[in-house]
Scaffold this active site. Structure first.
Site, short mmCIF file in Angstrom:
data_model
loop_
_atom_site.label_atom_id
_atom_site.label_comp_id
_atom_site.label_asym_id
_atom_site.label_seq_id
_atom_site.Cartn_x
_atom_site.Cartn_y
_atom_site.Cartn_z
N GLN A 46 0.67 -1.33 -0.09
CA GLN A 46 0.04 -0.03 0.07
C GLN A 46 0.92 0.97 -0.19
O GLN A 46 2.17 1.12 0.36
CB GLN A 46 -0.83 -0.05 1.28
CG GLN A 46 -1.82 -1.22 1.19
CD GLN A 46 -2.23 -1.53 2.75
OE1 GLN A 46 -3.23 -1.45 3.05
NE2 GLN A 46 -1.40 -2.02 3.42
N HIS A 77 -11.48 3.03 17.51
CA HIS A 77 -10.83 1.51 18.21
C HIS A 77 -11.62 0.87 19.38
O HIS A 77 -11.96 -0.05 19.46
CB HIS A 77 -9.33 1.71 18.79
CG HIS A 77 -8.30 1.70 17.40
ND1 HIS A 77 -7.62 2.68 17.31
CD2 HIS A 77 -8.37 0.99 16.30
CE1 HIS A 77 -7.07 2.53 16.10
NE2 HIS A 77 -7.35 1.24 15.47
N ASP A 169 -10.27 -5.06 11.59
CA ASP A 169 -10.04 -3.50 11.54
C ASP A 169 -9.26 -3.36 9.98
O ASP A 169 -8.10 -3.18 9.90
CB ASP A 169 -9.06 -3.34 12.69
CG ASP A 169 -8.58 -2.06 12.75
OD1 ASP A 169 -7.74 -1.46 13.75
OD2 ASP A 169 -9.24 -0.90 11.87
N THR A 171 -8.76 -1.77 6.16
CA THR A 171 -8.70 -0.58 5.11
C THR A 171 -9.89 -0.12 4.57
O THR A 171 -10.91 -0.84 4.39
CB THR A 171 -7.76 -0.63 4.49
OG1 THR A 171 -7.23 -1.86 3.80
CG2 THR A 171 -6.22 0.25 5.03
N ASP A 172 -10.00 1.03 3.87
CA ASP A 172 -10.91 1.40 2.89
C ASP A 172 -10.63 0.57 1.63
O ASP A 172 -9.84 -0.19 1.47
CB ASP A 172 -10.48 2.86 2.52
CG ASP A 172 -10.78 3.77 3.55
OD1 ASP A 172 -9.96 3.77 4.64
OD2 ASP A 172 -11.83 4.69 3.63
N1 SAM Z 1 -9.09 2.15 11.47
C1 SAM Z 1 -8.75 2.05 9.84
C2 SAM Z 1 -10.09 2.18 9.15
O1 SAM Z 1 -11.04 1.95 10.00
O2 SAM Z 1 -10.04 2.37 8.12
C3 SAM Z 1 -8.23 0.81 9.79
C4 SAM Z 1 -6.69 1.00 10.31
S1 SAM Z 1 -5.86 -0.49 9.94
C5 SAM Z 1 -4.24 0.60 9.54
C6 SAM Z 1 -6.21 -1.36 8.58
C7 SAM Z 1 -5.04 -2.50 8.32
O3 SAM Z 1 -5.80 -3.48 7.63
C8 SAM Z 1 -3.92 -1.96 7.61
O4 SAM Z 1 -2.78 -2.30 8.45
C9 SAM Z 1 -3.81 -3.05 6.29
O5 SAM Z 1 -2.61 -3.42 5.79
C10 SAM Z 1 -4.51 -4.07 6.99
N2 SAM Z 1 -5.14 -4.96 5.69
C11 SAM Z 1 -5.91 -4.69 4.73
N3 SAM Z 1 -6.31 -5.71 3.98
C12 SAM Z 1 -5.88 -6.78 4.71
C13 SAM Z 1 -6.08 -8.16 4.57
N4 SAM Z 1 -6.70 -8.76 3.56
N5 SAM Z 1 -5.61 -9.07 5.47
C14 SAM Z 1 -4.69 -8.48 6.61
N6 SAM Z 1 -4.88 -7.19 6.85
C15 SAM Z 1 -5.10 -6.48 5.93
#
Ligand code: SAM
Length: 292
Positions: A46, A77, A169, A171-172
């Site tokens: 990313q 959170h 938790d 990502t978008d």
């Molecule tokens: N609070 C944020 C929100 O609500 O948008 C999310 C924060 S957290 C940083 C999101 C995390 O999800 C990122 O570290 C990203 O690398 C992880 N992530 C995204 N897709 C994923 C997947 N398929 N498996 C595991 N982790 C994933």
């Protein structure tokens, strides 16, 4: 995306200095946050950016979307974690998918679980957040926590373990996170845990993603309910979460209050009253959910 200050009258510095703004646009509107300094930038799985901002503290951005700021991450959170964990009597073995900054695991540990597994696809996010932000407050180094670097859907597809609660938790919507709203993802999750919670983006400006997530979750779990919160630095501030389970869960306010008093958990935002109130949805959202 950053640009010089578009309106010099906003700038409280001499006109020869350039004020940097981080701008996140969505659906014809945008949020602007004044940036003091760029602390980290790297393209890995990313596009990872970490800024020091004028009024929201450190800020993590992935693929141009704000993931957290020090100032309001607790609002996000705490509601993601404490609503599911106070919904059950014994949240002992917890799976967190995503959550690379460690804020969710920090909140999970407040319930004194025996074991937490965090499955995060991008090690760079974990390393950068540990180096420049530290919202996990040491949680990711806690001896009860195991951090695995893989795709969450692969983990739940192959896992032989059972969990009391799964918390997503993610990502978008982006190429790595789209797996976390796939129908098969929910089906795998419902086989290894009875209770599941995920952030489900903004029902106000991300309707398509929200609807797809709800539709797929309903194919994985027998009971799905949406609850809402406000997170100032997320798109237009209204945020949603999904609580899903295989068997009906309707904890009373008295039960939640009892667990809250027993576990003596310190929070900045969550409390039992807000827990119950967060499931009271506005008419437009209730009607939207009925139509899905
Ligand atoms: N609070 C944020 C929100 O609500 O948008 C999310 C924060 S957290 C940083 C999101 C995390 O999800 C990122 O570290 C990203 O690398 C992880 N992530 C995204 N897709 C994923 C997947 N398929 N498996 C595991 N982790 C994933």
């Amino acid at each position: 995306m950053r640009s010089d200050n578009p309106n010099s009258n906003l700038d409280d510095k001499p006109s020869n200095s350039v004020t940097q703004w981080f701008i996140e646009g969505y659906d014809g509107s945008a949020l602007m946050i004044k940036v003091r300094e760029t602390l980290f930038e790297k393209r890995s799985l990313q596009y990872i950016q970490i800024f020091d901002t004028e009024s929201f503290g450190k800020m993590l951005v992935l693929d141009g979307k704000i993931q957290l700021t020090e100032k309001d991450e607790g609002m996000y959170h705490e509601m993601l974690v404490h609503v599911p964990l106070f919904s059950v009597d014994n949240p002992d073995k917890i799976l967190v998918i995503g959550g690379g900054d460690g804020g969710s695991v920090r909140e999970v540990l407040k319930h004194e679980p025996t074991e937490v597994i965090m499955v995060e696809i991008d090690r760079e996010v974990v390393d950068a957040c540990q180096m420049y932000i530290g919202v996990d407050e040491g949680a990711l180094k806690d001896e009860r926590v195991t951090v695995l670097f893989e795709d969450g859907i692969e983990f739940v597809r192959t896992s032989k373990e059972k969990f009391d609660v799964i918390i997503v938790d993610g990502t978008d919507p982006n190429p790595v996170s789209k797996n976390l709203i796939a129908e098969e993802f929910y089906r795998y999750c419902s086989k290894i845990a009875n209770l599941f919670a995920t952030q489900s983006q903004s029902p106000f400006v991300q309707d398509q993603y929200f609807v797809e997530l709800i539709q797929n979750a309903r194919r994985g779990f027998n009971f799905c309910s949406v609850y809402i919160n406000y997170v100032p630095t997320y798109p237009l501030g209204l945020w949603s979460y999904l609580l899903a389970s295989n068997n009906e869960l309707n904890p009373s306010y008295a039960e939640i209050k009892r667990r809250w008093e027993e576990r003596k958990i310190e929070t900045k935002h969550y409390n039992p009253e807000l827990h119950m109130a967060s499931f009271a949805l506005p008419e437009w959202l209730k009607k939207r959910l009925e139509k899905i």
